[in-house]
Design a protein around this motif. Structure first.
Motif, PDB file in Angstrom:
ATOM      1  N   GLN A 142     -52.275 -24.182 -11.574  1.00 13.58           N
ATOM      2  CA  GLN A 142     -53.426 -25.931 -13.084  1.00 13.58           C
ATOM      3  C   GLN A 142     -52.240 -26.907 -12.341  1.00 13.58           C
ATOM      4  N   SER A 143     -51.280 -27.386 -11.646  1.00 10.26           N
ATOM      5  CA  SER A 143     -50.754 -28.686 -12.117  1.00 10.26           C
ATOM      6  C   SER A 143     -50.761 -28.787  -9.839  1.00 10.26           C
ATOM      7  N   ARG A 144     -51.187 -28.231  -9.255  1.00  8.00           N
ATOM      8  CA  ARG A 144     -51.425 -28.826  -8.653  1.00  8.00           C
ATOM      9  C   ARG A 144     -52.701 -29.593  -7.569  1.00  8.00           C
ATOM     10  N   GLY A 145     -52.268 -30.900  -8.687  1.00  8.70           N
ATOM     11  CA  GLY A 145     -53.380 -32.047  -8.521  1.00  8.70           C
ATOM     12  C   GLY A 145     -52.519 -33.412  -8.355  1.00  8.70           C
ATOM     13  N   GLY A 146     -53.254 -34.491  -7.537  1.00 10.10           N
ATOM     14  CA  GLY A 146     -52.485 -35.251  -7.027  1.00 10.10           C
ATOM     15  C   GLY A 146     -51.637 -36.589  -8.460  1.00 10.10           C
ATOM     16  N   LEU A 147     -51.296 -36.059  -8.858  1.00 10.67           N
ATOM     17  CA  LEU A 147     -50.189 -37.181  -9.641  1.00 10.67           C
ATOM     18  C   LEU A 147     -49.022 -36.822  -9.147  1.00 10.67           C
ATOM     19  N   PRO A 148     -47.984 -37.556  -9.298  1.00  8.04           N
ATOM     20  CA  PRO A 148     -47.094 -37.381  -8.804  1.00  8.04           C
ATOM     21  C   PRO A 148     -46.042 -36.732  -9.534  1.00  8.04           C
ATOM     22  N   ARG A 149     -45.045 -36.067  -8.925  1.00 10.50           N
ATOM     23  CA  ARG A 149     -43.793 -35.066  -9.723  1.00 10.50           C
ATOM     24  C   ARG A 149     -43.130 -35.651  -9.599  1.00 10.50           C
ATOM     25  N   PHE A 150     -41.616 -35.599 -10.983  1.00  9.07           N
ATOM     26  CA  PHE A 150     -40.934 -36.387 -10.941  1.00  9.07           C
ATOM     27  C   PHE A 150     -39.280 -35.208 -11.588  1.00  9.07           C
ATOM     28  N   PHE A 151     -38.457 -34.472 -11.182  1.00  8.21           N
ATOM     29  CA  PHE A 151     -37.068 -34.166 -11.524  1.00  8.21           C
ATOM     30  C   PHE A 151     -36.886 -34.556 -13.092  1.00  8.21           C
ATOM     31  N   ASP A 189     -49.222 -46.133 -15.539  1.00  7.85           N
ATOM     32  CA  ASP A 189     -49.279 -44.775 -14.993  1.00  7.85           C
ATOM     33  C   ASP A 189     -49.009 -43.521 -15.409  1.00  7.85           C
ATOM     34  N   ARG A 190     -49.511 -42.326 -14.171  1.00  8.99           N
ATOM     35  CA  ARG A 190     -49.716 -41.418 -14.967  1.00  8.99           C
ATOM     36  C   ARG A 190     -48.265 -39.941 -13.712  1.00  8.99           C
ATOM     37  N   ILE A 191     -48.177 -39.253 -14.401  1.00  9.64           N
ATOM     38  CA  ILE A 191     -47.167 -38.762 -13.982  1.00  9.64           C
ATOM     39  C   ILE A 191     -46.580 -37.211 -14.110  1.00  9.64           C
ATOM     40  N   GLU A 192     -45.992 -36.147 -13.781  1.00 10.49           N
ATOM     41  CA  GLU A 192     -45.754 -35.579 -14.071  1.00 10.49           C
ATOM     42  C   GLU A 192     -44.138 -35.535 -14.045  1.00 10.49           C
ATOM     43  N   LEU A 193     -43.335 -34.813 -15.054  1.00 14.31           N
ATOM     44  CA  LEU A 193     -42.227 -34.483 -14.521  1.00 14.31           C
ATOM     45  C   LEU A 193     -41.769 -33.050 -15.047  1.00 14.31           C
ATOM     46  N   PHE A 194     -40.776 -32.433 -14.057  1.00 13.96           N
ATOM     47  CA  PHE A 194     -40.456 -30.891 -14.508  1.00 13.96           C
ATOM     48  C   PHE A 194     -38.568 -30.896 -14.395  1.00 13.96           C
ATOM     49  N   ASN A 195     -38.384 -29.575 -14.807  1.00 14.72           N
ATOM     50  CA  ASN A 195     -36.559 -29.584 -15.231  1.00 14.72           C
ATOM     51  C   ASN A 195     -36.305 -28.736 -14.198  1.00 14.72           C
TER      52      ASN A 195
END
Length: 283
Positions: free
Chosen positions: A34-43, A75-81
């Motif tokens: 579900q998270s495989r969209g266009g938002l840039p992802r950062f740790f 701007d919208r992004i994603e964060l993952f840990n």
């Protein structure tokens, strides 16, 4: 296995929450799709605990966010840990030292329901970015961990290289949308590997002229944890191979050609991962 520690990249969570904090929502591994969209992802070591709360992103990720991708406020992004946690957020503010990111939802916690394959490969003497490529592809294919194996023909690996490989893992995890980080373990000598092999129910060592790996897998009982072992340039010595086989590993062949260390590692890992995924899809 003891994992090498990651250098901190972020400050602690900003003490600013618009709503009452709540615990992570639990999702199955399918939720990662579900998270495989266009938002840039950062740790981020620390994620916002709930919708409306924020964390401060600094260091390399802040540089990539603002200088490379040139993202700005709103701007919208994603964060993952790296432990299965994922949250969508919005850049609230940026200054010279970092960016404050506010959660747009409660964080999700994605579980791992895949077979864990551990890689032991003697790649300490590889040059020209070949070890980077090996680590990058192991991350993308879903290896649970990689351990540099120290052998008579590959006796060491530099600390500087280990630090670089940690950065390669992070970049690859972001690129392939992986939510659980691959562990890079401290280097291990062959004799220290033997107890791990003896305790493993599923352990394969790449060996010339051995039974083809697909034939071996067809007759193997599937387990939730497995290991693969690949020797250095010039291969293991006869003594090393004998010790590993006597400890309980099964020799498998990867075709008629002589393969480089990184090629053999990826070929064997890709085969075992696909085999595991095929089994999982039928249960």
């Amino acid at each position: 296995m003891q994992a090498l520690s990651w250098s901190p990249r972020f400050a602690v969570a900003v003490n600013r929450s618009c709503r009452k904090a709540s615990s992570f929502q639990a999702f199955s591994s399918d939720s990662s799709n579900q998270s495989r969209g266009g938002l840039p992802r950062f740790f981020s070591d620390v994620l916002p605990p709930s919708k409306g709360s924020a964390v401060r992103v600094q260091g390399d990720e802040f540089w990539h966010m603002t200088k490379v991708l040139r993202l700005n406020t709103d701007d919208r992004i994603e964060l993952f840990n790296g432990k299965g946690g994922l949250v969508k957020g919005c850049i609230e503010s940026i200054d010279r030292t970092g960016a404050d990111v506010v959660a747009l939802e409660n964080p999700k916690l994605v579980s791992t329901n895949t077979t864990q394959w551990h890689v032991f490969a003697a790649f300490g003497t590889l040059k020209g970015g070949r070890s980077d490529w090996l680590i990058e592809k192991c991350t993308e294919l879903g290896a649970s961990s990689v351990t540099p194996l120290l052998t008579e023909r590959s006796p060491s690996i530099s600390d500087n290289r280990v630090d670089r490989l940690q950065r390669v893992i992070l970049a690859a995890a972001k690129q392939c949308q992986r939510l659980h980080e691959m562990t890079l373990n401290p280097p291990l000598k062959v004799r220290d590997l033997l107890p791990i092999v003896s305790q493993s129910k599923l352990c394969f060592i790449a060996a010339a002229e051995a039974t083809p790996v697909l034939n071996v897998l067809t007759l193997s009982k599937r387990e939730s944890v497995g290991s693969i072992i690949v020797g250095p340039e010039g291969d293991f010595t006869e003594t090393e191979v004998k010790l590993i086989l006597e400890a309980g590993a099964t020799a498998v062949g990867l075709g008629p050609h002589r393969l480089r260390v990184e090629t053999a590692t990826i070929a064997l890992l890709a085969t075992t991962m696909l085999w595991s995924d095929t089994w999982r899809s039928t249960i």
